[in-house]
Design a protein around this motif. Structure first.
Motif, short mmCIF file in Angstrom:
data_model
loop_
_atom_site.label_atom_id
_atom_site.label_comp_id
_atom_site.label_asym_id
_atom_site.label_seq_id
_atom_site.Cartn_x
_atom_site.Cartn_y
_atom_site.Cartn_z
N ARG A 84 57.82 61.65 -85.34
CA ARG A 84 58.25 60.58 -84.37
C ARG A 84 57.28 60.81 -83.04
N VAL A 85 57.05 62.00 -82.54
CA VAL A 85 56.21 61.87 -81.30
C VAL A 85 54.78 61.64 -81.46
N LEU A 86 54.07 62.04 -82.56
CA LEU A 86 52.68 61.70 -82.95
C LEU A 86 52.76 60.12 -83.17
N THR A 87 53.44 59.63 -83.77
CA THR A 87 53.40 58.16 -83.96
C THR A 87 53.80 57.22 -82.69
N VAL A 88 54.72 57.86 -81.90
CA VAL A 88 54.84 57.17 -80.66
C VAL A 88 53.36 57.23 -79.87
N VAL A 89 52.91 58.24 -79.77
CA VAL A 89 51.68 58.39 -78.97
C VAL A 89 50.59 57.55 -79.55
N ILE A 90 50.34 57.76 -80.83
CA ILE A 90 49.18 56.95 -81.41
C ILE A 90 49.28 55.40 -81.22
N ALA A 91 50.74 55.00 -81.39
CA ALA A 91 50.89 53.52 -81.39
C ALA A 91 51.03 53.03 -79.92
N VAL A 92 51.41 53.69 -79.08
CA VAL A 92 51.46 53.15 -77.53
C VAL A 92 49.86 53.49 -76.88
N LEU A 93 49.07 54.29 -77.44
CA LEU A 93 47.71 54.41 -76.93
C LEU A 93 46.91 53.29 -77.58
N VAL A 94 46.94 53.33 -78.95
CA VAL A 94 45.94 52.55 -79.89
C VAL A 94 46.29 50.94 -79.67
N THR A 95 47.71 50.44 -79.67
CA THR A 95 47.81 49.08 -79.67
C THR A 95 47.21 48.27 -78.65
N PRO A 96 47.55 48.65 -77.20
CA PRO A 96 46.66 48.16 -76.19
C PRO A 96 45.42 48.20 -76.52
N LEU B 74 33.62 43.61 -83.77
CA LEU B 74 34.49 44.13 -82.84
C LEU B 74 36.05 43.63 -83.29
N GLN B 75 36.14 42.45 -83.60
CA GLN B 75 37.31 41.83 -84.28
C GLN B 75 37.79 42.86 -85.38
N LEU B 76 36.65 43.10 -86.40
CA LEU B 76 37.13 43.90 -87.28
C LEU B 76 37.68 45.36 -86.88
N LEU B 77 36.99 45.90 -86.09
CA LEU B 77 37.43 47.16 -85.49
C LEU B 77 38.84 47.20 -85.06
N ALA B 78 39.01 45.93 -84.18
CA ALA B 78 40.62 45.85 -83.77
C ALA B 78 41.73 45.66 -84.77
N ILE B 79 41.37 44.87 -85.80
CA ILE B 79 42.33 44.66 -86.93
C ILE B 79 42.43 46.11 -87.75
N ALA B 80 41.38 46.66 -87.86
CA ALA B 80 41.50 48.08 -88.34
C ALA B 80 42.39 48.83 -87.56
N LEU B 81 42.36 49.00 -86.14
CA LEU B 81 43.02 49.74 -85.44
C LEU B 81 44.62 49.48 -85.74
N LEU B 82 44.79 48.04 -85.58
CA LEU B 82 46.17 47.54 -85.65
C LEU B 82 46.82 47.92 -87.16
N VAL B 83 46.11 47.70 -88.04
CA VAL B 83 46.37 48.32 -89.37
C VAL B 83 46.69 49.70 -89.46
N ALA C 210 58.46 51.66 -80.31
CA ALA C 210 57.99 52.04 -78.86
C ALA C 210 57.17 50.63 -78.57
N VAL C 211 56.11 50.46 -79.71
CA VAL C 211 55.19 49.27 -79.22
C VAL C 211 56.30 48.01 -78.97
N GLY C 212 57.27 47.89 -79.73
CA GLY C 212 58.03 46.66 -79.54
C GLY C 212 58.71 46.73 -78.12
N ALA C 213 59.14 47.81 -77.66
CA ALA C 213 59.55 48.11 -76.26
C ALA C 213 58.48 47.46 -75.35
N LEU C 214 57.39 47.67 -75.72
CA LEU C 214 56.10 47.35 -74.55
C LEU C 214 55.95 45.77 -74.56
#
Length: 322
Positions: free
Chosen positions: A9-21, A55-64, A79-83
């Motif tokens: 849970r902690v790892l996924t929150v850190v990854i998602a909150v940092l990577v998504t923005p 750059l778009q492909l890189l962004a899509i890969a990060l979101l996936v 956590a991303v939904g809370a953002l």
């Protein structure tokens, strides 16, 4: 049901909150040149769009990759939904967005901030958050809901998503039109109602995957097709002119900048994650575990040596008198 560990849970929150923005910023940076090229009503320079496309492909890969963290835990996506509260407030109150734009322009690239004003986080963050909610529900209740609910999900999800996309894009475009052309940065009730209503319909379409795991496949394919049509010069200008001015401003921008393509790949990745999580949860669900007491028969009773027959009385009884 096997719950996720605290570390997951902690790892996924850190990854998602940092990577998504970061991913949404990179998507905006890669999509901005596409927007400039296709907004000039000239022949787009394909050679100038190679690096932005990467750059778009890189962004899509990060979101996936953020969606794939749902295999470990739903916490990161939730956590991303809370953002989502942040871009939602900016969409409802353009004056706050203007002040934030001035502050962030000192530390972030302009293209990243433009993505916030275009509505990219509002199109991505709530979607990821609802995906996390669905995964959390499926982990606890993986049982099938029946063929009727499955068919309803397959039919209802595209319809809900279409209505939500129309309302959301109109609301974003209406807010931008009022702010940029009329210089009114106050609260616009009609734009706010459209944005909130659009989000409700979009989230409901994702929620339909609770009953039908493949409910988002058709909307994903439709988004890819529409995004492709918008990058073809022969059709893009026709589509621009056919839409109302509010929708042409927001929807065309989001599609050209790559948000539609990114969301489509998020839908496809989520479908694969949902199928995997559902299968794992069914395997560990108590309802699907065999009854150990019924499966294993009681061990046979141990052999008990019968007691020997009772000995005759001693001394033997005297014979009867004749």
């Amino acid at each position: 049901m096997r719950s996720s560990s605290t570390l997951a849970r902690v790892l996924t929150v850190v990854i998602a909150v940092l990577v998504t923005p970061i991913a949404t910023g990179v998507l905006s940076a890669g999509g901005y040149p596409w927007l400039i090229e296709f907004s000039s009503y000239g022949v787009p320079g394909i050679s100038r769009l190679i690096l932005p496309a990467l750059l778009q492909l890189l962004a899509i890969a990060l979101l996936v990759g953020v969606v794939l963290t749902g295999l470990w835990s739903s916490a990161g996506l939730i956590a991303v939904g809370a953002l989502s509260v942040v871009p939602l407030v900016y969409a409802l109150f353009p004056a706050l967005l203007l002040e934030t734009y001035r502050l962030l322009a000192r530390v972030l690239p302009r293209e990243w901030i433009d993505g916030l004003s275009f509505g990219i986080p509002l199109a991505v963050f709530p979607v990821l958050g609802m995906m996390g909610v669905v995964l959390a529900i499926v982990r606890r209740r993986p049982e099938s809901t029946g063929a009727g609910w499955s068919v309803a999900g397959l039919i209802g999800a595209p319809a809900l998503l279409a209505v939500g996309a129309i309302l959301l894009s109109w609301g974003i475009g209406r807010g931008q039109l009022i702010a940029l052309q009329q210089f009114r940065f106050d609260f616009a009730p009609d734009a706010a109602a459209a944005v909130i209503g659009g989000l409700v319909f979009v989230l409901a379409s994702i929620g339909a995957t609770r009953w039908s795991s493949f409910a988002l496949v058709l909307p994903a394919l439709a988004l890819l097709l529409v995004s492709l049509l918008f990058v073809v010069p022969a059709t893009s200008h026709v589509l621009f002119s056919a839409l109302p001015i509010e929708m042409s401003r927001a929807a065309s921008t989001l599609l050209l900048i790559g948000a539609g393509t990114a969301v489509a790949f998020l839908y496809l990745a989520f479908t694969a994650v949902l199928l995997r999580v559902r299968a794992q949860s069914r395997r560990w669900s108590p309802a699907t575990q065999p009854d150990a007491s019924a499966a294993q028969p009681y061990p046979p009773a141990p052999h008990v040596t019968p007691y020997p027959p009772a000995a005759p009385p001693y001394p033997p009884a005297a014979p009867p008198a004749s």
